[in-house]
Design a protein around this motif. Structure first.
Motif, short mmCIF file in Angstrom:
data_model
loop_
_atom_site.label_atom_id
_atom_site.label_comp_id
_atom_site.label_asym_id
_atom_site.label_seq_id
_atom_site.Cartn_x
_atom_site.Cartn_y
_atom_site.Cartn_z
N ALA A 35 5.08 -8.09 6.18
CA ALA A 35 4.31 -8.76 4.85
C ALA A 35 3.04 -9.72 5.18
O ALA A 35 1.73 -9.23 4.50
CB ALA A 35 4.95 -9.66 4.09
N PHE A 36 3.46 -10.42 6.28
CA PHE A 36 2.12 -11.29 6.47
C PHE A 36 1.07 -10.78 7.39
O PHE A 36 0.02 -11.13 7.54
CB PHE A 36 3.18 -12.45 7.09
N ALA A 37 1.44 -9.98 8.04
CA ALA A 37 0.92 -8.92 8.84
C ALA A 37 -0.23 -8.04 7.69
O ALA A 37 -1.59 -7.86 7.98
CB ALA A 37 1.24 -8.10 9.19
N VAL A 38 0.37 -7.69 6.47
CA VAL A 38 -0.60 -6.57 5.60
C VAL A 38 -1.69 -7.83 4.79
O VAL A 38 -2.56 -7.18 4.74
CB VAL A 38 -0.25 -6.51 4.67
N ILE A 41 -4.71 -8.70 6.71
CA ILE A 41 -5.54 -7.67 6.71
C ILE A 41 -6.38 -7.89 5.57
O ILE A 41 -7.62 -7.37 5.04
CB ILE A 41 -5.23 -6.10 6.87
N ASP A 42 -5.41 -7.90 5.02
CA ASP A 42 -6.07 -7.63 3.78
C ASP A 42 -5.21 -8.67 2.08
O ASP A 42 -4.31 -8.64 1.60
CB ASP A 42 -6.23 -5.89 3.38
N ASN A 43 -5.62 -9.96 2.04
CA ASN A 43 -4.81 -10.76 0.71
C ASN A 43 -4.90 -9.96 -0.51
O ASN A 43 -5.35 -10.87 -0.86
CB ASN A 43 -5.98 -12.41 1.40
N LEU A 48 -0.17 -4.69 -0.16
CA LEU A 48 1.17 -4.87 0.19
C LEU A 48 2.19 -4.20 -0.19
O LEU A 48 2.95 -3.74 0.32
CB LEU A 48 1.19 -6.65 -0.19
N SER A 49 2.00 -3.89 -1.55
CA SER A 49 3.07 -2.51 -2.24
C SER A 49 2.93 -2.12 -1.76
O SER A 49 3.78 -1.12 -2.27
CB SER A 49 2.65 -3.08 -4.00
N LEU A 50 1.13 -1.75 -2.21
CA LEU A 50 0.64 0.27 -0.99
C LEU A 50 1.97 0.32 0.21
O LEU A 50 2.55 1.58 0.32
CB LEU A 50 -0.28 0.56 -0.83
N VAL A 51 2.00 -0.75 1.09
CA VAL A 51 2.33 -0.27 2.21
C VAL A 51 3.96 -0.34 2.05
O VAL A 51 5.00 0.25 2.16
CB VAL A 51 2.13 -1.84 3.24
N LEU A 52 4.43 -1.59 1.13
CA LEU A 52 6.02 -1.05 1.46
C LEU A 52 6.70 0.17 -0.22
O LEU A 52 7.74 0.72 0.51
CB LEU A 52 6.63 -2.59 0.45
N THR A 53 6.11 -0.02 -0.85
CA THR A 53 5.53 1.34 -1.25
C THR A 53 6.11 2.55 -0.40
O THR A 53 7.15 3.88 -0.16
CB THR A 53 5.40 2.39 -2.62
N ALA A 54 5.24 2.99 0.39
CA ALA A 54 4.76 3.98 1.61
C ALA A 54 6.27 3.96 2.64
O ALA A 54 6.86 5.22 2.43
CB ALA A 54 3.77 3.71 2.50
N GLY A 100 -7.70 -6.44 16.91
CA GLY A 100 -8.43 -6.95 14.97
C GLY A 100 -8.55 -5.11 14.43
O GLY A 100 -10.17 -5.43 14.03
N THR A 101 -8.02 -4.26 14.74
CA THR A 101 -8.33 -2.77 14.47
C THR A 101 -7.96 -2.22 12.87
O THR A 101 -8.30 -1.10 12.97
CB THR A 101 -8.20 -1.56 15.61
N ALA A 102 -6.94 -3.22 12.82
CA ALA A 102 -5.47 -2.76 11.70
C ALA A 102 -5.96 -2.66 10.49
O ALA A 102 -7.51 -3.39 9.90
CB ALA A 102 -4.48 -4.01 11.84
N SER A 103 -6.02 -1.15 9.46
CA SER A 103 -6.51 -1.10 8.17
C SER A 103 -5.61 -0.67 7.61
O SER A 103 -4.32 -0.61 8.45
CB SER A 103 -7.29 0.13 8.18
#
Length: 409
Positions: A35-38, A41-43, A48-54, A100-103
């Motif tokens: 959660a905090f990694a996401v 990247i983008d606050n 966060l919901s997109l990543v958890l849904t995936a 620093g390349t995470a998206s």
């Protein structure tokens, strides 16, 4: 060896327990780290919901296939391979964060890989335990695993929070990877006979066979249908409305909500100790009665959300939930043929989990259109009604232990 630790007399269970304990301890921080990694990247909560849904969608999509594979291949090997995939997916996220390349699209894709892997691990974990110990030790084995799980549920998020705030989420992921790396060679020490069967593999035929085993047992179908609704209520009322009330009602507060959640975990933890020594003669009857206790903290949260009252109710609900968890695992492991257990478990998991995302969305809508107290009290009544109605189904009420399991009692 004392009754509560009797399962430790089985060599295979000792090695499995060690591997599982390591991964539970290091994995307890995974959700917070991700959660905090996401958010690093983008606050944005939507990211966060997109990543958890995936993660969730991949888990649901592959769950039935995971059950087939776990019944057809050596279950310890399935778990080991999945751990390798987890190391690759979480390790890649950590590397992207370090460089620093995470998206968000990259993290979502890797989270989906992790979710798919979990879909194979869960049925394999459920199916392997009866292979590791004798029938009379099944309850103790499940209770011991629950003890570790509940202990790390209490302490894991705290450790994760410290790691994330001091050195960053990527390092928390490194700790998680280390757990999987340690578990892989330990699992290699588990020596089990090859899976039974003719060696053939047909996905749809195997799924039909698993469905036939699932559908032929009224107690199994009824309990899964009940949890389809009960889990949706739990994640919505407890997971969405609970924090909302904590943030907006000074009688509870955010810190108070932390105490409530910890009290629930403590109830689970202490009940696992009880179940290591005292046998459940009627695992589903007492299990569903235990689940009905969750209606108490739901109702109190709506009626009078004071920290002490809700925490005591949550403690009772946690203890009741553990009675069900251990009883359900024992009932499944004693009454489902071993060569079909992972497939049947995957149907159980799919039915129990599939409505949970809808529950989250529905309760998010409900609290904007009705008073939270009304929503919670109604949810508590509905939850208790479903749990108690399930108890009254004859096959649930009468379900007992097998003769082998009660031989020493």
């Amino acid at each position: 060896m004392s009754r509560g630790l009797a399962a430790m007399a089985d060599r295979n269970f000792r090695w499995f327990f060690l591997a599982r304990a390591i991964t539970m301890v290091t994995g307890a921080m995974s959700s917070i780290a991700l959660a905090f990694a996401v958010l690093e990247i983008d606050n944005d909560p939507f990211s966060l919901s997109l990543v958890l849904t995936a993660f969730t969608v991949a888990n649901v999509v592959f769950l039935l296939f995971g059950g087939v594979v776990a019944d057809r291949l050596p279950r310890a090997l399935v778990i080991q391979v999945c751990y390798v995939l987890d190391i690759l997916s979480i390790g890649t996220i950590a590397a992207l964060l370090f460089t620093g390349t995470a998206s968000i699209p990259a993290v979502a894709a890797l989270a989906a890989m992790n979710g798919a892997s979990t879909a194979f691990v869960m049925p394999a974990m459920q199916g392997i335990i009866p292979q590791l110990t004798s029938a009379e030790n099944l309850q103790q084995a499940n209770a011991m695993l629950s003890f570790v799980r509940s202990a790390v549920t209490i302490g894991g998020p705290v450790i994760a929070g410290i790691l994330v705030t001091t050195v960053g989420p990527a390092w928390a992921m490194i700790v998680q990877m280390a757990g999987w790396l340690l578990a892989i060679p330990i699992l290699a020490m588990v020596r089990l006979p090859p899976p039974a069967g003719d060696g053939g593999f047909s996905l749809f035929a195997d799924l039909r066979e698993g469905w036939s085993e699932f559908w032929s047992r009224s107690w199994l179908v009824v309990v899964v249908l009940a949890f389809m609704i009960m889990n949706a209520i739990h994640v919505g009322a407890w997971g969405v409305v609970g924090p909302y009330i904590a943030k907006n009602d000074d009688r509870l507060g955010i810190a108070g909500w932390g105490w409530v959640v910890s009290a629930e975990g403590l109830g689970v933890l202490l009940m696992t100790l009880v179940l290591m020594w005292f046998p459940l003669r009627r695992p589903l009857r007492f299990g569903m009665l235990g689940m009905s206790l969750f209606a108490i903290p739901l109702t109190m949260l709506g009626l009078h959300p004071a920290v002490v009252i809700v925490a005591i109710a949550a403690f009772l609900a946690g203890a009741g939930a553990e009675v069900f968890s251990t009883g359900w695992n024992v009932a499944m492991m004693e009454n489902i043929p071993l060569d079909k257990l992972s497939r049947v478990s995957s149907y159980d998991m799919l039915g129990s989990f599939v409505v949970m995302p809808i529950g989250t969305l529905v309760y998010g809508w409900l609290i904007t259109h009705a008073a939270p107290a009304t929503v919670l009290i109604t949810s508590g009544i509905l939850y208790a009604a479903i749990a108690l109605a399930t108890v009254m189904v004859p096959s649930v009420w009468r379900m007992g232990r097998t003769e082998a399991a009660t031989a020493r009692d």
